[in-house]
Design a protein around this motif. Structure first.
Motif, PDB file in Angstrom:
ATOM      1  N   THR A 239       0.830  -1.204   0.000  1.00  0.00           N
ATOM      2  CA  THR A 239       0.000   0.000   0.000  1.00  0.00           C
ATOM      3  C   THR A 239       0.862   1.249   0.000  1.00  0.00           C
ATOM      4  O   THR A 239       0.339   2.364  -0.012  1.00  0.00           O
ATOM      5  CB  THR A 239      -0.911   0.040   1.243  1.00  0.00           C
ATOM      6  OG1 THR A 239      -0.079   0.055   2.421  1.00  0.00           O
ATOM      7  CG2 THR A 239      -1.830  -1.164   1.281  1.00  0.00           C
ATOM      8  N   GLY A 240       2.187   1.073   0.023  1.00  0.00           N
ATOM      9  CA  GLY A 240       3.086   2.196   0.218  1.00  0.00           C
ATOM     10  C   GLY A 240       3.620   2.861  -1.027  1.00  0.00           C
ATOM     11  O   GLY A 240       4.253   3.913  -0.940  1.00  0.00           O
ATOM     12  N   GLU A 241       3.405   2.254  -2.202  1.00  0.00           N
ATOM     13  CA  GLU A 241       3.916   2.837  -3.440  1.00  0.00           C
ATOM     14  C   GLU A 241       2.919   3.884  -3.944  1.00  0.00           C
ATOM     15  O   GLU A 241       2.148   3.650  -4.874  1.00  0.00           O
ATOM     16  CB  GLU A 241       4.125   1.733  -4.479  1.00  0.00           C
ATOM     17  CG  GLU A 241       5.027   0.595  -4.030  1.00  0.00           C
ATOM     18  CD  GLU A 241       6.509   0.957  -4.138  1.00  0.00           C
ATOM     19  OE1 GLU A 241       6.815   2.033  -4.697  1.00  0.00           O
ATOM     20  OE2 GLU A 241       7.341   0.159  -3.681  1.00  0.00           O
ATOM     21  N   GLU A 242       2.936   5.072  -3.343  1.00  0.00           N
ATOM     22  CA  GLU A 242       1.913   6.071  -3.650  1.00  0.00           C
ATOM     23  C   GLU A 242       1.945   6.521  -5.102  1.00  0.00           C
ATOM     24  O   GLU A 242       0.895   6.721  -5.726  1.00  0.00           O
ATOM     25  CB  GLU A 242       2.068   7.272  -2.710  1.00  0.00           C
ATOM     26  CG  GLU A 242       1.784   6.931  -1.249  1.00  0.00           C
ATOM     27  CD  GLU A 242       1.844   8.144  -0.356  1.00  0.00           C
ATOM     28  OE1 GLU A 242       1.890   9.274  -0.891  1.00  0.00           O
ATOM     29  OE2 GLU A 242       1.836   7.969   0.871  1.00  0.00           O
ATOM     30  N   ALA A 243       3.147   6.708  -5.663  1.00  0.00           N
ATOM     31  CA  ALA A 243       3.249   7.145  -7.055  1.00  0.00           C
ATOM     32  C   ALA A 243       2.701   6.090  -7.992  1.00  0.00           C
ATOM     33  O   ALA A 243       2.039   6.407  -8.990  1.00  0.00           O
ATOM     34  CB  ALA A 243       4.705   7.461  -7.395  1.00  0.00           C
ATOM     35  N   VAL A 244       2.952   4.822  -7.667  1.00  0.00           N
ATOM     36  CA  VAL A 244       2.432   3.729  -8.490  1.00  0.00           C
ATOM     37  C   VAL A 244       0.914   3.672  -8.379  1.00  0.00           C
ATOM     38  O   VAL A 244       0.189   3.565  -9.380  1.00  0.00           O
ATOM     39  CB  VAL A 244       3.059   2.382  -8.073  1.00  0.00           C
ATOM     40  CG1 VAL A 244       2.409   1.235  -8.850  1.00  0.00           C
ATOM     41  CG2 VAL A 244       4.560   2.391  -8.318  1.00  0.00           C
ATOM     42  N   ARG A 245       0.396   3.747  -7.163  1.00  0.00           N
ATOM     43  CA  ARG A 245      -1.050   3.676  -6.971  1.00  0.00           C
ATOM     44  C   ARG A 245      -1.770   4.797  -7.706  1.00  0.00           C
ATOM     45  O   ARG A 245      -2.834   4.591  -8.292  1.00  0.00           O
ATOM     46  CB  ARG A 245      -1.383   3.724  -5.475  1.00  0.00           C
ATOM     47  CG  ARG A 245      -1.002   2.460  -4.712  1.00  0.00           C
ATOM     48  CD  ARG A 245      -1.645   2.399  -3.333  1.00  0.00           C
ATOM     49  NE  ARG A 245      -1.158   3.434  -2.441  1.00  0.00           N
ATOM     50  CZ  ARG A 245      -1.872   4.447  -1.999  1.00  0.00           C
ATOM     51  NH1 ARG A 245      -3.142   4.584  -2.409  1.00  0.00           N
ATOM     52  NH2 ARG A 245      -1.367   5.345  -1.177  1.00  0.00           N
ATOM     53  N   ALA A 246      -1.166   5.973  -7.711  1.00  0.00           N
ATOM     54  CA  ALA A 246      -1.799   7.130  -8.361  1.00  0.00           C
ATOM     55  C   ALA A 246      -1.980   6.905  -9.852  1.00  0.00           C
ATOM     56  O   ALA A 246      -2.948   7.407 -10.451  1.00  0.00           O
ATOM     57  CB  ALA A 246      -0.972   8.383  -8.108  1.00  0.00           C
ATOM     58  N   ARG A 247      -1.091   6.159 -10.460  1.00  0.00           N
ATOM     59  CA  ARG A 247      -1.177   5.920 -11.909  1.00  0.00           C
ATOM     60  C   ARG A 247      -2.309   4.964 -12.271  1.00  0.00           C
ATOM     61  O   ARG A 247      -2.651   4.816 -13.440  1.00  0.00           O
ATOM     62  CB  ARG A 247       0.156   5.373 -12.418  1.00  0.00           C
ATOM     63  CG  ARG A 247       1.293   6.386 -12.303  1.00  0.00           C
ATOM     64  CD  ARG A 247       2.638   5.780 -12.644  1.00  0.00           C
ATOM     65  NE  ARG A 247       3.715   6.703 -12.263  1.00  0.00           N
ATOM     66  CZ  ARG A 247       5.005   6.402 -12.327  1.00  0.00           C
ATOM     67  NH1 ARG A 247       5.380   5.204 -12.768  1.00  0.00           N
ATOM     68  NH2 ARG A 247       5.916   7.278 -11.957  1.00  0.00           N
ATOM     69  N   PHE A 248      -2.881   4.315 -11.269  1.00  0.00           N
ATOM     70  CA  PHE A 248      -4.012   3.412 -11.512  1.00  0.00           C
ATOM     71  C   PHE A 248      -5.348   4.048 -11.136  1.00  0.00           C
ATOM     72  O   PHE A 248      -6.360   3.358 -11.051  1.00  0.00           O
ATOM     73  CB  PHE A 248      -3.816   2.107 -10.735  1.00  0.00           C
ATOM     74  CG  PHE A 248      -2.737   1.216 -11.285  1.00  0.00           C
ATOM     75  CD1 PHE A 248      -2.950   0.498 -12.454  1.00  0.00           C
ATOM     76  CD2 PHE A 248      -1.509   1.111 -10.661  1.00  0.00           C
ATOM     77  CE1 PHE A 248      -1.960  -0.317 -12.974  1.00  0.00           C
ATOM     78  CE2 PHE A 248      -0.510   0.300 -11.168  1.00  0.00           C
ATOM     79  CZ  PHE A 248      -0.731  -0.419 -12.331  1.00  0.00           C
ATOM     80  N   THR A 249      -5.354   5.359 -10.928  1.00  0.00           N
ATOM     81  CA  THR A 249      -6.591   6.055 -10.576  1.00  0.00           C
ATOM     82  C   THR A 249      -7.565   6.031 -11.744  1.00  0.00           C
ATOM     83  O   THR A 249      -7.207   6.357 -12.880  1.00  0.00           O
ATOM     84  CB  THR A 249      -6.297   7.508 -10.177  1.00  0.00           C
ATOM     85  OG1 THR A 249      -5.433   7.515  -9.034  1.00  0.00           O
ATOM     86  CG2 THR A 249      -7.583   8.247  -9.852  1.00  0.00           C
ATOM     87  N   VAL A 250      -8.809   5.624 -11.477  1.00  0.00           N
ATOM     88  CA  VAL A 250      -9.871   5.595 -12.477  1.00  0.00           C
ATOM     89  C   VAL A 250     -11.121   6.206 -11.856  1.00  0.00           C
ATOM     90  O   VAL A 250     -11.472   5.885 -10.720  1.00  0.00           O
ATOM     91  CB  VAL A 250     -10.169   4.156 -12.955  1.00  0.00           C
ATOM     92  CG1 VAL A 250     -11.290   4.164 -13.997  1.00  0.00           C
ATOM     93  CG2 VAL A 250      -8.927   3.512 -13.540  1.00  0.00           C
ATOM     94  N   GLN A 251     -11.771   7.093 -12.581  1.00  0.00           N
ATOM     95  CA  GLN A 251     -12.987   7.760 -12.106  1.00  0.00           C
ATOM     96  C   GLN A 251     -12.778   8.386 -10.727  1.00  0.00           C
ATOM     97  O   GLN A 251     -13.645   8.355  -9.859  1.00  0.00           O
ATOM     98  CB  GLN A 251     -14.166   6.773 -12.079  1.00  0.00           C
ATOM     99  CG  GLN A 251     -14.540   6.257 -13.465  1.00  0.00           C
ATOM    100  CD  GLN A 251     -15.737   5.321 -13.439  1.00  0.00           C
ATOM    101  OE1 GLN A 251     -16.363   5.101 -12.400  1.00  0.00           O
ATOM    102  NE2 GLN A 251     -16.080   4.762 -14.601  1.00  0.00           N
ATOM    103  N   GLY A 252     -11.589   8.939 -10.540  1.00  0.00           N
ATOM    104  CA  GLY A 252     -11.273   9.619  -9.300  1.00  0.00           C
ATOM    105  C   GLY A 252     -10.972   8.719  -8.126  1.00  0.00           C
ATOM    106  O   GLY A 252     -10.770   9.204  -7.016  1.00  0.00           O
ATOM    107  N   LYS A 253     -10.916   7.409  -8.353  1.00  0.00           N
ATOM    108  CA  LYS A 253     -10.687   6.462  -7.263  1.00  0.00           C
ATOM    109  C   LYS A 253      -9.304   5.821  -7.404  1.00  0.00           C
ATOM    110  O   LYS A 253      -8.990   5.223  -8.435  1.00  0.00           O
ATOM    111  CB  LYS A 253     -11.773   5.392  -7.246  1.00  0.00           C
ATOM    112  CG  LYS A 253     -13.158   5.971  -6.952  1.00  0.00           C
ATOM    113  CD  LYS A 253     -14.203   4.890  -6.857  1.00  0.00           C
ATOM    114  CE  LYS A 253     -15.570   5.483  -6.533  1.00  0.00           C
ATOM    115  NZ  LYS A 253     -16.616   4.440  -6.420  1.00  0.00           N
TER     116      LYS A 253
END
Length: 338
Positions: A239-253
């Motif tokens: 859950t700690g890779e914030e930059a990676v997680r942000a690239r998977f944002t869809v419909q604001g989620k």
């Protein structure tokens, strides 16, 4: 590593425990509804595993290619893209699709025999999976002949559907469907391959398996293409890779959890199964199987004799409940897709 998930307790602390009623939909055999599903399904994804060896292949080509009876699934080995993956004793996880239907059927067990041109699997689990992966990928809306990237890395970035195979410490296999719009299904970044966790059927078998045994394999598709990318490697949850997680944002989620595959091995190939099956464009939506009725039947057949199971069985016997279940699924698909 900050955010790394290495225990089941850490996993549940971040995404919650699997609700007990979720397990009530699992039966330990192929019932009448499941056999009807197999008779109408033209294609399956199958994972085979025996740690650390694990692989995924497609199978089929026309409706009814697979069959069996209550306790055994049977598939002609000639209709598997890679029959060498199947060996007696290996864990087996599979996913069967129906043309035009978002819900899928999952059948898990163990390979009993591979002989005389036939794969025979002892069935241990059978249950339905929700439609979210196919809806997010717009699987059945594709047209044939879509442009196929010439290299595996570009194909992976353009993929919209993935069948993920994992195995636990005892060699039990799980094959989970994943779907997302192109560009958010999977990507190569931060030194590995990545994909995101999305809302699904609330079972977290694949994540538990990765914690116990990190070797994974996956098949990625671009619906409309007859090519696939085979992906394999060692996976980790974080859950700690914030930059990676942000690239998977869809419909604001933005997803809470992402899965990384270190030093991924990628192979682009054409699938003989997809060539035979001609899934796209969709010609006729399957009408011979009603997923909601199959799911209700599985809930009634569940072998759990506890109070919760008995109450669920009684409620499901009330006239009109199947329709309410279908409406509930449709509402969930609309409001909780991401």
């Amino acid at each position: 590593m900050n955010g790394a998930i290495t225990t089941v307790a850490e996993l549940e602390a971040r995404i919650g425990k699997t609700p007990a009623p979720v397990n009530l939909k699992v039966i330990d055999h192929l019932d009448e509804g499941a056999l009807r599903w197999l008779a109408a399904s033209p294609v399956m994804f199958a994972g085979f595993g025996e740690a650390p060896r694990i692989g995924v292949t497609l199978g089929g080509g026309s409706p009814g290619f697979a069959g069996g009876d209550a306790h055994e699934l049977r598939v002609p080995t000639a209709l598997l893209d890679d029959p060498t993956l199947a060996r007696p004793g290996m864990g087996f996880g599979s996913l069967f699709l129906l043309p035009g239907i978002g819900e899928t059927l999952r059948v898990n067990g163990r390979v009993a025999r591979v002989e005389e041109g036939e794969l025979r699997v002892t069935v241990e689990e059978c249950y339905g999976h929700c439609a979210k992966a196919l809806l997010r990928s717009e699987f059945w809306a594709a047209s044939p002949g879509v442009a196929t990237p010439r290299d595996a890395e570009t194909f992976l970035a353009a993929s919209r559907f993935m069948a993920l195979a994992t195995i636990d410490a005892q060699g039990r296999a799980d094959l989970s469907p994943r779907g997302d719009p192109a560009g958010t299904m999977a990507s190569l970044q931060e030194g590995g391959a990545w994909f995101a966790d999305r809302p699904g059927n609330r079972r977290v078998d694949s994540f538990r398996n990765i914690i116990a045994q990190p070797h994974i394999a996956a098949t990625l598709l671009i619906p409309g293409s007859t090519h696939v990318v085979q992906l394999s490697g060692r996976a980790r949850l974080t859950t700690g890779e914030e930059a990676v997680r942000a690239r998977f944002t869809v419909q604001g989620k933005t997803p809470t959890l992402v899965i990384g595959i270190d030093q991924p091995v990628l192979e682009l190939r054409e699938s003989p199964t997809l060539v035979r099956a001609r899934l796209w464009p969709l010609q006729t939506r399957t009408e011979s199987v009603d997923p909601a009725k199959v799911f209700v039947a599985h809930l009634k057949l569940n072998s759990d004799k506890g109070l919760g199971a008995r109450v669920a069985g009684a409620l499901l016997s009330v006239p009109g409940v199947t329709g309410l279940l279908l409406k509930g699924l449709e509402k969930d698909y609309k409001n909780n897709l991401y």
